[in-house]
Design a protein around this motif. Structure first.
Motif, short mmCIF file in Angstrom:
data_model
loop_
_atom_site.label_atom_id
_atom_site.label_comp_id
_atom_site.label_asym_id
_atom_site.label_seq_id
_atom_site.Cartn_x
_atom_site.Cartn_y
_atom_site.Cartn_z
N GLU A 52 6.81 0.01 -3.06
CA GLU A 52 5.41 0.10 -3.50
C GLU A 52 4.50 -0.72 -2.60
OE1 GLU A 52 5.25 -1.01 -7.58
OE2 GLU A 52 6.51 0.67 -8.26
N ARG A 53 4.95 -1.91 -2.21
CA ARG A 53 4.14 -2.75 -1.32
C ARG A 53 3.91 -2.06 0.02
NH1 ARG A 53 7.96 -6.74 -3.00
NH2 ARG A 53 7.10 -8.01 -4.70
N VAL A 54 4.98 -1.53 0.61
CA VAL A 54 4.85 -0.92 1.93
C VAL A 54 4.01 0.36 1.85
CG1 VAL A 54 6.08 0.04 3.90
CG2 VAL A 54 7.06 -1.89 2.66
N GLU A 55 4.23 1.18 0.83
CA GLU A 55 3.47 2.42 0.70
C GLU A 55 1.99 2.13 0.45
OE1 GLU A 55 5.25 4.97 -2.20
OE2 GLU A 55 7.00 5.41 -0.94
N SER A 56 1.69 1.09 -0.32
CA SER A 56 0.30 0.70 -0.54
C SER A 56 -0.35 0.26 0.76
CB SER A 56 0.23 -0.43 -1.56
OG SER A 56 -1.09 -0.91 -1.71
N ALA A 57 0.40 -0.53 1.55
CA ALA A 57 -0.12 -0.97 2.85
C ALA A 57 -0.32 0.21 3.79
CB ALA A 57 0.83 -1.99 3.47
N ALA A 58 0.59 1.18 3.74
CA ALA A 58 0.47 2.37 4.58
C ALA A 58 -0.79 3.14 4.23
CB ALA A 58 1.70 3.25 4.43
N ALA A 59 -1.06 3.30 2.94
CA ALA A 59 -2.27 4.02 2.51
C ALA A 59 -3.52 3.30 3.00
CB ALA A 59 -2.28 4.14 1.00
N LYS A 60 -3.52 1.96 2.91
CA LYS A 60 -4.69 1.19 3.37
C LYS A 60 -4.87 1.30 4.87
CE LYS A 60 -4.59 -2.16 -0.42
NZ LYS A 60 -4.32 -3.57 -0.81
N SER A 61 -3.76 1.35 5.61
CA SER A 61 -3.87 1.45 7.08
C SER A 61 -4.49 2.78 7.49
CB SER A 61 -2.49 1.27 7.73
OG SER A 61 -1.63 2.36 7.44
N ILE A 62 -4.22 3.83 6.73
CA ILE A 62 -4.83 5.12 7.01
C ILE A 62 -6.32 5.08 6.68
CG2 ILE A 62 -4.88 7.55 6.31
CD1 ILE A 62 -1.81 7.30 5.90
N GLU A 63 -6.66 4.49 5.54
CA GLU A 63 -8.06 4.37 5.15
C GLU A 63 -8.87 3.59 6.18
OE1 GLU A 63 -8.07 2.48 1.37
OE2 GLU A 63 -7.02 4.12 0.33
N ARG A 64 -8.25 2.60 6.78
CA ARG A 64 -8.96 1.74 7.75
C ARG A 64 -8.89 2.26 9.17
NH1 ARG A 64 -6.29 -3.77 5.17
NH2 ARG A 64 -7.54 -3.79 3.25
N GLY A 65 -8.27 3.42 9.37
CA GLY A 65 -8.20 4.01 10.69
C GLY A 65 -7.22 3.36 11.63
N MET A 66 -6.23 2.62 11.09
CA MET A 66 -5.23 1.98 11.95
C MET A 66 -4.23 2.98 12.51
SD MET A 66 -4.46 -1.37 9.59
CE MET A 66 -3.09 -1.91 10.63
N THR A 67 -4.11 4.13 11.85
CA THR A 67 -3.19 5.17 12.31
C THR A 67 -3.76 6.53 11.94
OG1 THR A 67 -0.95 6.07 12.04
CG2 THR A 67 -1.90 4.97 10.14
N ASP A 68 -3.43 7.54 12.74
CA ASP A 68 -3.88 8.89 12.42
C ASP A 68 -2.79 9.70 11.73
OD1 ASP A 68 -2.16 9.24 14.53
OD2 ASP A 68 -3.63 10.17 15.87
N ALA A 69 -1.67 9.03 11.38
CA ALA A 69 -0.60 9.72 10.64
C ALA A 69 -1.06 9.95 9.21
CB ALA A 69 0.66 8.86 10.65
N ASN A 70 -0.49 10.97 8.57
CA ASN A 70 -0.80 11.15 7.15
C ASN A 70 0.22 10.35 6.33
OD1 ASN A 70 1.51 12.89 6.33
ND2 ASN A 70 0.57 14.35 7.74
N LEU A 71 -0.13 10.10 5.08
CA LEU A 71 0.68 9.22 4.26
C LEU A 71 2.09 9.78 4.04
CD1 LEU A 71 0.81 6.60 2.68
CD2 LEU A 71 -0.10 7.82 0.69
N ASP A 72 2.19 11.08 3.79
CA ASP A 72 3.51 11.68 3.56
C ASP A 72 4.40 11.49 4.78
OD1 ASP A 72 2.85 12.48 1.02
OD2 ASP A 72 2.31 14.53 1.59
N GLU A 73 3.81 11.65 5.96
CA GLU A 73 4.60 11.50 7.18
C GLU A 73 5.07 10.06 7.34
OE1 GLU A 73 5.79 10.22 10.76
OE2 GLU A 73 3.67 9.81 10.34
N MET A 74 4.17 9.12 7.08
CA MET A 74 4.56 7.70 7.20
C MET A 74 5.66 7.36 6.21
SD MET A 74 2.16 5.10 8.76
CE MET A 74 1.15 4.40 7.49
N VAL A 75 5.48 7.76 4.96
CA VAL A 75 6.45 7.44 3.92
C VAL A 75 7.80 8.09 4.20
CG1 VAL A 75 6.97 7.77 1.47
CG2 VAL A 75 4.69 7.00 2.17
N SER A 76 7.79 9.23 4.89
CA SER A 76 9.06 9.90 5.21
C SER A 76 9.93 9.06 6.14
CB SER A 76 8.79 11.26 5.84
OG SER A 76 8.32 11.14 7.18
#
Length: 291
Positions: A52-76
Motif C-alpha cells: 500500500e505504501r509503495v502503490e500510494s507513492a507510485a500514484a503520487k509520482s504520476i500525479e506530480r509528473g515524475m514518470t509518464d508510466a501509468n499506475l497499472d504498469e508501475m504496479v505490475s
C-alpha cells in the motif's frame, strides 16, 4: 503489456528487505525508473502494508509528473512477499531494516545466502559500520552502504559508503545507480556516522541541548538555521521527520565510538521514553496533527 526497460545503468531486478517508510521509499525510487522491484517483509500483514505504501507513492509520482508510466504498469512491476528465497533472481538487494546491529547482520546473511555470486548487496544503514557488517558476510567485495534519505522521493542525495573490501567495480556501479535514480552520490569511506549522519546529528544534539537549557524555543532554533544558514528544514523538525528513536540510536552509537560530544541529551531520552517519536507518533519537538 510491453514493460519499459529500466533507466540506463540501473539493475533490472531489485530487491528491498523491509517495507517501512524508508524501504517503501527505496522500492518506489527504483520502480519509478523502470526496475522490477520485490519487497520482502516479516509477515503477510506487513507485506500488504508495504504494498500500500509503495502503490500510494507510485500514484503520487504520476500525479506530480515524475514518470509518464501509468499506475497499472508501475504496479505490475512490484511484488511483495515474506520469503527470502524470492531474492534468488535479484541483481541488487537493499536491506532497509531498523538500525539494530544483530538484526542487520541476521538480515544481511539471510539475503546473501540466497543471492547469486554476481549479485550485489547494500545496507541502508545511516550510521553502523559498513566494514563491520561486511566482516559478517562471505562476499564482502559485493557489499556496500547505500544511505538513502527520508523522504526518499523528495531527497536528491544518496550516500555511497565504501567498505575496505568493496570492489572497485561495485563502487563504480553504485555511482551509476544513483545517477540513474536521478539523484546525486556522495561517496565516503566507512567511518562512524559517515558524513551526513555525523554532521546532522551533531547539529541536532546541540539544538536539543539549547531547548533543554532554555536558550530558545524549538521554533526559533529551527528558524535560525533555516533563515540564517539556508537549511531547508531546521535540525529539530528534521529530527521529528527522521524519528527521535532513530536519532537516539545513532547518537548512542556515535557516543560509543566518537566520545562525549555525541552523548544524547536528557530531553531526547525522555521524549523517546514517553513515545514522542516525532511525525510518526504525532508529537516530537513539534506537534504533527493528523499523522
Amino acid at each position: 503489456m510491453n514493460l519499459p526497460k529500466p533507466a540506463a545503468g540501473l539493475p533490472a531486478r531489485v530487491g528491498v528487505l523491509g517495507g517501512g517508510r524508508m524501504g517503501a521509499g527505496i522500492a518506489h525510487a527504483f520502480l519509478v525508473k523502470g526496475a522490477d522491484v520485490l519487497v520482502v517483509e516479516r509477515d503477510d500483514q506487513s507485506a500488504e502494508a508495504a504494498r500500500e505504501r509503495v502503490e500510494s507513492a507510485a500514484a503520487k509520482s504520476i500525479e506530480r509528473g515524475m514518470t509518464d508510466a501509468n499506475l497499472d504498469e508501475m504496479v505490475s512491476r512490484l511484488a511483495v512477499g515474506v520469503d527470502y528465497d524470492a531474492f534468488a533472481d535479484r541483481q541488487l538487494v537493499v536491506e532497509a531494516v531498523p538500525e539494530d546491529w544483530d538484526l542487520k547482520v541476521t538480515s544481511l546473511r539471510g539475503i546473501e545466502e540466497r543471492l547469486g555470486h554476481d549479485a550485489f548487496l547494500a545496507s541502508n544503514t545511516s550510521s553502523l559500520s559498513v566494514n563491520g557488517l561486511a566482516g559478517e558476510l562471505k562476499r564482502p567485495e559485493n557489499f556496500l552502504g547505500l544511505h538513502f534519505f527520508n523522504p526518499v522521493p523528495a531527497s536528491t542525495l544518496i550516500e555511497v559508503v565504501l567498505g575496505e573490501r568493496t570492489s572497485p567495480e561495485l563502487a563504480a556501479a553504485a555511482k551509476g545507480w544513483v545517477e540513474a535514480l536521478g539523484k546525486t552520490a556522495v561517496v565516503v569511506n566507512d567511518a562512524p556516522g559517515f558524513a551526513s549522519s555525523r554532521l546532522g546529528v551533531a547539529i541536532a544534539l546541540e539544538a536539543m541541548r539549547m531547548v533543554e537549557e532554555g536558550v530558545a524555543s524549538a521554533e526559533d532554533i529551527d528558524a535560525a538555521m533555516v533563515l540564517g544558514y539556508k537549511h531547508p528544514t531546521g535540525p529539530l523538525r528534521t529530527t521529528d521527520i527522521v524519528g527521535l528513536d532513530v536519532r537516539l540510536g545513532i547518537a548512542e552509537y556515535l557516543h560509543s565510538t566518537l566520545g562525549e560530544r555525541f552523548a544524547p541529551p536528557r530531553i531526547l531520552r525522555d521524549k523517546v521514553a514517553r513515545g514522542e517519536l516525532g511525525r510518526k507518533t504525532g508529537k516530537g519537538f513539534f506537534d504533527w496533527p493528523g499523522q
